[in-house]
Write an enzyme that holds these catalytic residues in place. Structure first.
Site, PDB file in Angstrom:
ATOM      1  N   ARG A  36       4.068   0.293  -6.765  1.00 48.69           N
ATOM      2  CA  ARG A  36       3.509  -0.507  -5.915  1.00 48.69           C
ATOM      3  C   ARG A  36       3.052  -1.621  -5.648  1.00 48.69           C
ATOM      4  NH1 ARG A  36       7.219   2.142  -1.577  1.00 48.69           N
ATOM      5  NH2 ARG A  36       6.886   0.809   0.345  1.00 48.69           N
ATOM      6  N   TRP A  80      -3.640  -2.225  -0.690  1.00 48.03           N
ATOM      7  CA  TRP A  80      -3.358  -3.175  -2.127  1.00 48.03           C
ATOM      8  C   TRP A  80      -3.798  -4.500  -0.739  1.00 48.03           C
ATOM      9  CZ3 TRP A  80      -0.301  -8.200  -0.779  1.00 48.03           C
ATOM     10  CH2 TRP A  80      -0.270  -9.206  -2.225  1.00 48.03           C
ATOM     11  N   GLU A 124      16.056 -17.382 -12.469  1.00 45.84           N
ATOM     12  CA  GLU A 124      14.860 -16.648 -12.432  1.00 45.84           C
ATOM     13  C   GLU A 124      14.001 -15.757 -13.778  1.00 45.84           C
ATOM     14  OE1 GLU A 124      14.375 -13.849 -10.845  1.00 45.84           O
ATOM     15  OE2 GLU A 124      14.538 -11.970 -11.785  1.00 45.84           O
ATOM     16  N   LYS A 149       4.785  -3.821  -4.624  1.00 40.89           N
ATOM     17  CA  LYS A 149       6.949  -3.984  -5.207  1.00 40.89           C
ATOM     18  C   LYS A 149       7.496  -4.231  -3.769  1.00 40.89           C
ATOM     19  CE  LYS A 149      10.336  -2.611  -6.811  1.00 40.89           C
ATOM     20  NZ  LYS A 149      10.775  -3.956  -8.010  1.00 40.89           N
ATOM     21  N   CYS A 163       0.381  -1.047   0.163  1.00 38.89           N
ATOM     22  CA  CYS A 163       0.173   0.190  -0.173  1.00 38.89           C
ATOM     23  C   CYS A 163       1.459   1.610  -0.129  1.00 38.89           C
ATOM     24  CB  CYS A 163      -0.803   0.144   1.321  1.00 38.89           C
ATOM     25  SG  CYS A 163      -2.076  -1.466   1.992  1.00 38.89           S
ATOM     26  N   ASN A 216      -0.782   1.695   6.128  1.00 38.05           N
ATOM     27  CA  ASN A 216      -0.343   0.978   5.477  1.00 38.05           C
ATOM     28  C   ASN A 216       0.806  -0.637   6.929  1.00 38.05           C
ATOM     29  OD1 ASN A 216      -0.346   1.778   3.287  1.00 38.05           O
ATOM     30  ND2 ASN A 216       1.948   2.500   3.207  1.00 38.05           N
ATOM     31  N   GLY A 217       0.591  -2.258   6.158  1.00 40.84           N
ATOM     32  CA  GLY A 217       0.707  -2.897   7.320  1.00 40.84           C
ATOM     33  C   GLY A 217      -0.056  -4.033   7.990  1.00 40.84           C
ATOM     34  N   GLU A 254       5.738 -14.002 -14.345  1.00 39.41           N
ATOM     35  CA  GLU A 254       5.043 -13.465 -13.138  1.00 39.41           C
ATOM     36  C   GLU A 254       4.200 -11.940 -14.293  1.00 39.41           C
ATOM     37  OE1 GLU A 254       6.632 -10.155 -10.679  1.00 39.41           O
ATOM     38  OE2 GLU A 254       9.191 -10.597 -11.403  1.00 39.41           O
ATOM     39  N   LYS A 288      10.209 -14.768 -14.098  1.00 40.70           N
ATOM     40  CA  LYS A 288       9.777 -13.478 -14.781  1.00 40.70           C
ATOM     41  C   LYS A 288       8.955 -13.212 -15.220  1.00 40.70           C
ATOM     42  CE  LYS A 288      11.227 -10.622 -13.083  1.00 40.70           C
ATOM     43  NZ  LYS A 288      12.499 -10.372 -11.798  1.00 40.70           N
ATOM     44  N   HIS A 302      13.792 -36.447 -15.141  1.00 43.43           N
ATOM     45  CA  HIS A 302      13.702 -37.381 -14.631  1.00 43.43           C
ATOM     46  C   HIS A 302      11.480 -37.495 -13.862  1.00 43.43           C
ATOM     47  CE1 HIS A 302      17.240 -38.792 -13.408  1.00 43.43           C
ATOM     48  NE2 HIS A 302      17.637 -37.361 -13.759  1.00 43.43           N
TER      49      HIS A 302
HETATM   50  C1  F6R Z   1      10.043  -9.547  -8.578  1.00 44.59           C
HETATM   51  C2  F6R Z   1      10.276  -9.646  -7.415  1.00 44.59           C
HETATM   52  C3  F6R Z   1       9.975  -9.603  -6.160  1.00 44.59           C
HETATM   53  C4  F6R Z   1      11.233  -9.312  -4.888  1.00 44.59           C
HETATM   54  C5  F6R Z   1      11.186 -10.432  -4.048  1.00 44.59           C
HETATM   55  C6  F6R Z   1      12.051  -9.332  -2.612  1.00 44.59           C
HETATM   56  O1  F6R Z   1      10.129  -9.420  -9.675  1.00 44.59           O
HETATM   57  O2  F6R Z   1      10.767  -8.032  -7.124  1.00 44.59           O
HETATM   58  O3  F6R Z   1       9.609 -11.692  -5.649  1.00 44.59           O
HETATM   59  O4  F6R Z   1      12.235  -9.847  -5.553  1.00 44.59           O
HETATM   60  O5  F6R Z   1       9.750  -9.439  -2.932  1.00 44.59           O
HETATM   61  O6  F6R Z   1      11.566  -8.071  -2.529  1.00 44.59           O
HETATM   62  P1  F6R Z   1      13.042  -7.332  -1.759  1.00 44.59           P
HETATM   63  O7  F6R Z   1      14.598  -7.671  -3.052  1.00 44.59           O
HETATM   64  O8  F6R Z   1      12.143  -6.111  -2.211  1.00 44.59           O
HETATM   65  O9  F6R Z   1      13.480  -7.595  -0.863  1.00 44.59           O
END
Ligand code: F6R
Length: 602
Positions: A26, A73, A479, A597, A2, A99-100, A486, A483, A502
């Site tokens: 975010r 959010w 990774e 984010k 949020c 927020n929280g 998501e 990517k 396997h």
């Molecule tokens: C995916 C992504 C997330 C973050 C994860 C950790 O693209 O960005 O998987 O890597 O939420 O976030 P941070 O790095 O901010 O601790």
């Protein structure tokens, strides 16, 4: 997650709305704003969906000299207008954004608020009703009632509260959720992320957990919940506001992918003295003395940790364990005798990682946070910090922070290896490798049309896809898969190339896209064999291969750099193909559904 913006002392509507727009990246699913003109008029407006929906609901005369706004959010309760913030007390006196997560909201409701008619199903509304009840029953002013209420609240929060009987104040409180107080000339501003209000001020006070404050247009009083005065020094944030703007790009994600060569050059400048790496000797000493490194992170940062493990074991010669913070926090393994903890976090706010760090601190163990956000919670709470220097990362999908995390781990590995007098580390020409990586990244971003074509050809209609790799390529495969899934919603799995046979090879059918990464000299030929296995079952194979192992017909030839650092270049086509798969489907690349984010709840 949020977003929060509040301002007192200047026309608030535009300031709050612009601030919220800057936080859109975010992730959120509803938004709201409360305005009070200090002449007895107040306006509460909320909308589901985008901030533009909120703007459409606001009439031209709705303005205020105090305003608090929020993008939500959803955690407790669906994304509806009733559940959107600000929440208002039953008698219409108090307005609150949050927020929280309030952990004991059900208990508070049951114990103190049985007679209240709740309008929402959120945890937040419980707090605004509680403040109101305490103010009424104990005949307290807003700030005192707020502090009393906070003594009963358990959980994470950044709160902004307005009392319409003294509307020229914003009362704020912080615990575990980020909040910055911006100091203006004749006004003050509060935000969950300084980036959102950089056009208003560059002077900020970082609030700490447990701080509460009474903010008016030209005064700030910070206290503990128990009413003891607290001194917090303002500092100037030296961030270029343009660094957080999209410029001519349609999406931040592409801008941030393109910025990676520049990030490598910045790291080269700031972490090197001539050709020598420059790292705080206290960090190097602490790590060199340890018998095992524990890297903790989540998501993309965890994947960067998997690459870092290879680099640190090779060049610093210390065993490394990489853990998912969310698991590690509740199932601590048996630790070595002299552990050293590294937290990787773009945001520096990830709740799962904070749970681990708290326990590390309780055990008095040394820790280092590698983060992109100076002054973030994980940075403040760890023993040491190394900054990623990637510049603000706005797109939800992490790109440049991932490669910066790999690069900073390499810097640290070399520094520690040299301290231990290891020949391998001393001979590791990292500065030159960074230059090669930056050049290679540039070549790959310049050739992005080719990746767009691959995305159009193989990923426009598929339901699923696979990534294969061995060694460090396996880490990048994980990774790449994250990517792709998501941002494009194509169900994608990353595999150690040999593992597919396997079991999972059963899923390969005609037309299944399989992206294969080859940088590992030890297994390049074996991975070619794995390609044949899937090709013979009809897969559409795309190959991203280091120059030394490339063959005719490979789709992307990766510039040759040190094997352990090869993820720096392999990441580029992996990020680009995800970007184009999403964009070509007409999706909102920067804000994938359901994602946030900065994940500040567990
Ligand atoms: C995916 C992504 C997330 C973050 C994860 C950790 O693209 O960005 O998987 O890597 O939420 O976030 P941070 O790095 O901010 O601790």
């Amino acid at each position: 997650m949020c977003g929060i913006v509040g301002v007192v002392g200047k026309p608030a509507r535009e300031v709050v709305l612009n601030g919220l727009k800057n936080l859109e990246y975010r992730g959120y699913d509803s938004a709201g704003i409360y305005l009070n003109d200090l002449q007895g008029n107040e306006y509460l407006t909320k909308a589901v969906g985008r901030i533009s929906n909120l703007e459409e609901k606001l009439t031209p005369d709705e303005e205020g000299l105090v305003g608090i706004g929020h993008t939500r959010w959803a955690t407790h309760g669906k994304p509806t207008v009733d559940n959107a913030h600000p929440h208002v007390s039953e008698d219409g006196r108090f307005y609150l954004v949050h927020n929280g997560v309030i952990e004991n909201y059900a208990e508070l409701k049951e114990k103190y608020l049985q007679d209240v008619d709740f309008k929402s199903t959120t945890d937040t509304e419980v707090v605004v009703q509680l403040v109101d009840k305490i103010a009424r029953e104990k005949n307290l002013d807003a700030f005192s009632a707020f502090k009393e209420a906070l003594k009963l609240v358990r959980g994470s929060y950044a709160f902004l509260l307005v009392d319409n009987t003294q509307p020229d104040h914003i009362f704020i409180a912080k615990n575990k959720s980020p909040m910055m107080l911006g100091i203006g000339d004749g006004f003050n501003i509060i935000a969950s992320d300084a980036i959102s209000v950089l056009d208003q001020t560059k002077t900020f006070i970082d609030l700490q957990d447990g701080d509460v404050a009474d903010v008016t247009k030209d005064n700030v009083v910070i206290e503990t919940i128990d009413g003891e005065k607290v001194e917090r020094k303002p500092h100037t944030l030296d961030i270029d506001p343009n660094a957080a703007s999209k410029g001519t790009y349609e999406f931040y994600m592409l801008k941030e992918i393109d910025e990676q060569p520049a990030v490598m050059r910045r790291l080269s400048q700031d972490y090197f003295d001539g050709d020598d790496v420059k790292v705080d000797p206290a960090i190097v000493d602490a790590m060199a003395q340890s018998d095992r490194i524990y890297i903790l992170a989540a998501g993309t940062s965890y994947h960067a940790g998997l690459v870092g493990k290879n680099i640190i074991e090779e060049y610093a010669d210390i065993p490394v364990e990489v853990g998912l913070a969310s698991e590690f926090g509740y199932h601590f393994p048996k630790l070595s005798k002299k552990p050293f903890f590294i937290f990787l976090s773009q945001s520096g706010e990830t709740a799962d990682s904070r749970v681990v760090l708290k326990q590390v601190n309780e055990r008095n163990l040394p820790s280092l946070t590698m983060t992109n956000v100076e002054g973030s919670t994980l940075s403040r709470e760890a023993t040491y910090t190394m900054l990623l220097e990637a510049g603000p990362e706005i797109a939800v999908a992490s790109t440049k922070a991932y490669t910066a995390q790999i690069a900073v781990q390499a810097i640290l590995a070399k520094a520690v290896g040299e301290k231990k007098n290891l020949e391998k580390a001393k001979n590791f020409d990292l500065k030159n490798q960074f230059a090669l990586a930056a050049e290679g990244m540039q070549e790959l971003v310049d050739g992005k049309e080719k990746i767009d074509e691959l995305a159009k050809k193989y990923l426009s209609t598929t339901r699923n896809a696979f990534y294969l790799g061995r060694g460090v390529d396996y880490a990048v495969a994980l990774e790449g898969a994250l990517k792709l899934k998501e941002v494009s919603y194509i169900e994608t799995e990353g595999f150690a190339a040999a593992e597919l046979k396997h079991g999972t090879i059963a899923l390969i059918e005609k037309g299944t896209p399989v992206i294969t990464l080859i940088n590992d000299p030890a297994t390049a030929d074996l991975t070619r064999g794995n390609i044949q296995e899937v090709e013979s079952r009809g897969a559409n194979v795309m190959t991203f291969v280091a120059k030394d192992f490339a063959r005719e017909g490979d789709d992307v030839v990766l510039p040759q750099i040190d094997y352990y650092l090869s993820p720096l270049v392999t990441a580029i086509p992996a990020q680009l193909i995800a970007y184009y798969a999403s964009k070509n489907k007409g999706l909102d690349v920067d804000k994938p559904r359901n994602l946030a984010k900065s994940v500040t709840v567990e």
